[in-house]
Write an enzyme that holds these catalytic residues in place. Structure first.
Site, PDB file in Angstrom:
ATOM      1  N   THR A  44       1.357  -0.822   0.148  1.00  0.00           N
ATOM      2  CA  THR A  44      -0.355  -0.023  -0.100  1.00  0.00           C
ATOM      3  C   THR A  44       0.947   1.312  -0.099  1.00  0.00           C
ATOM      4  O   THR A  44       0.406   2.185  -0.239  1.00  0.00           O
ATOM      5  CB  THR A  44      -1.204   0.208   1.625  1.00  0.00           C
ATOM      6  N   THR A  45       2.047   1.083   0.827  1.00  0.00           N
ATOM      7  CA  THR A  45       2.876   2.172   1.007  1.00  0.00           C
ATOM      8  C   THR A  45       3.493   3.064  -0.210  1.00  0.00           C
ATOM      9  O   THR A  45       3.663   3.356  -0.837  1.00  0.00           O
ATOM     10  CB  THR A  45       3.721   2.040   2.146  1.00  0.00           C
ATOM     11  N   TYR A 107     -13.258  -3.867  -2.831  1.00  0.00           N
ATOM     12  CA  TYR A 107     -13.907  -3.234  -3.169  1.00  0.00           C
ATOM     13  C   TYR A 107     -14.368  -4.288  -3.672  1.00  0.00           C
ATOM     14  O   TYR A 107     -16.345  -3.783  -2.884  1.00  0.00           O
ATOM     15  CB  TYR A 107     -13.594  -2.766  -4.682  1.00  0.00           C
ATOM     16  N   TYR A 133      -2.583 -10.102   4.753  1.00  0.00           N
ATOM     17  CA  TYR A 133      -2.427  -9.039   4.898  1.00  0.00           C
ATOM     18  C   TYR A 133      -4.084  -8.239   5.361  1.00  0.00           C
ATOM     19  O   TYR A 133      -5.095  -8.158   4.022  1.00  0.00           O
ATOM     20  CB  TYR A 133      -2.677  -8.107   3.645  1.00  0.00           C
ATOM     21  N   ARG A 138      -9.152   0.170   4.859  1.00  0.00           N
ATOM     22  CA  ARG A 138      -9.113   0.318   2.921  1.00  0.00           C
ATOM     23  C   ARG A 138      -9.965  -0.695   1.726  1.00  0.00           C
ATOM     24  O   ARG A 138      -9.912  -0.015   0.701  1.00  0.00           O
ATOM     25  CB  ARG A 138      -7.732   0.133   2.625  1.00  0.00           C
ATOM     26  N   ILE A 203       5.351  -4.095  10.000  1.00  0.00           N
ATOM     27  CA  ILE A 203       5.278  -3.769   9.354  1.00  0.00           C
ATOM     28  C   ILE A 203       5.156  -2.579   9.153  1.00  0.00           C
ATOM     29  O   ILE A 203       3.805  -2.044   8.936  1.00  0.00           O
ATOM     30  CB  ILE A 203       5.097  -4.409   8.225  1.00  0.00           C
TER      31      ILE A 203
END
Length: 291
Positions: A44-45, A107, A133, A138, A203
């Protein structure tokens, strides 16, 4: 290999939005120097959501090349289509990647059975170690302990990055998995408490700019020395908060540029530049960290 301070690495880009090789090398050398346990590449980052699959693969392979076996590389390989996640995972077979970090499908909001079948299919199509994860804020779905229990029975599903920030989850997961199943925090603000409750590491977004301090804090915690761990974490607490005051990775890229780790804080739309007020907040938080 996957305990302690693992960095969720930013993806440095030049002014035109392409990967900046020199900044990426600088970041990797920085984490090798400060003994970060491992690097997560294109999570993501790392802005996986705005990279094409070919760019994604290229960035991971470039990270592997620069790291040159000095630090383990974990590849982000999640997707909301199971076939795409399998395809991406297979591209890293025999590449030198140490493991994959696979986010829950986003989604489309699968059921728990859908989540189980998704990760089962990935596991059955690769020999690479898989770290689940879970980040409901999100993705719009939550991987529950009962499903983690089922998935933990696959030999190559070795742990989970749990990013709910809900500390009650730790015991619920620990009670249904094997002792060697890795529990890794995905929330810097609660990571120390997570480890005190039996987690194995974090993380970390914060580690992008304070790698040495995050490494020391995690090392103390894993040794059971929570007095010294909390001294460090207290200094980092304002930074943990500020780095999530606007959507990640907007703040962390600006701060990494500010302290000279990367050349540009370029973001891809729909990510937009940092606000002035947050710049001031980040500068104060970084000073408070007393790095």
């Amino acid at each position: 290999m996957f305990t302690g301070s693992i960095v969720a690495l930013i993806t440095p880009m030049n002014k035109s939005g392409n990967i900046c090789y020199s900044s990426l090398k600088n970041l990797i050398d920085y984490h090798v120097l400060h003994k970060t346990t491992a690097i997560v590449s294109i999570g993501t980052t790392g802005e996986s959501a705005t990279l094409s699959q070919e760019e994604h693969i290229k960035a991971v392979m470039l990270t592997l090349e620069i790291a040159d076996k000095r630090i383990p590389i974990i590849a982000g390989t999640g997707a909301n289509a199971t076939t795409e996640a399998i395809s991406l995972t297979k591209r890293f077979e025999k590449s030198g990647i140490s493991a994959c970090l696979t986010v829950t499908p986003y989604y489309n909001k699968p059921t728990q059975e859908g989540l189980y079948q998704h990760f089962k299919a990935i596991s059955e199509n690769t020999e690479l170690p898989q770290i689940l994860y879970n980040v409901p804020s999100r993705t719009g779905c939550d991987l529950l302990p009962k499903t983690i229990k089922r998935l933990s029975k696959f030999n190559n599903i070795i742990g989970i990055k749990e990013a709910t920030g809900d500390l009650s989850r730790i015991n619920k997961i620990k009670n249904v998995v094997k002792d060697n199943f890795l529990l890794i925090s995905g929330d810097d603000a609660t990571a120390l408490d997570f480890m005190q409750l039996g987690g194995h590491g974090v993380i970390s977004v914060t580690a992008n700019v304070v790698a040495k301090e995050m490494k020391k804090m995690c090392s103390y915690a894993l040794k059971g020395d929570f007095i010294n761990a909390r001294i460090i974490n207290k200094r980092l607490s304002l930074l943990h908060e500020a780095l999530f005051s606007e959507p990640n990775p907007i703040p962390i890229k600006w701060l990494a540029k500010k302290i000279g780790l990367i050349k540009y804080d370029t973001l891809r739309l729909p990510m937009t530049p940092i606000s002035y007020s947050l710049k001031i907040k980040l500068e104060k938080a970084f000073q408070y960290a007393n790095v």
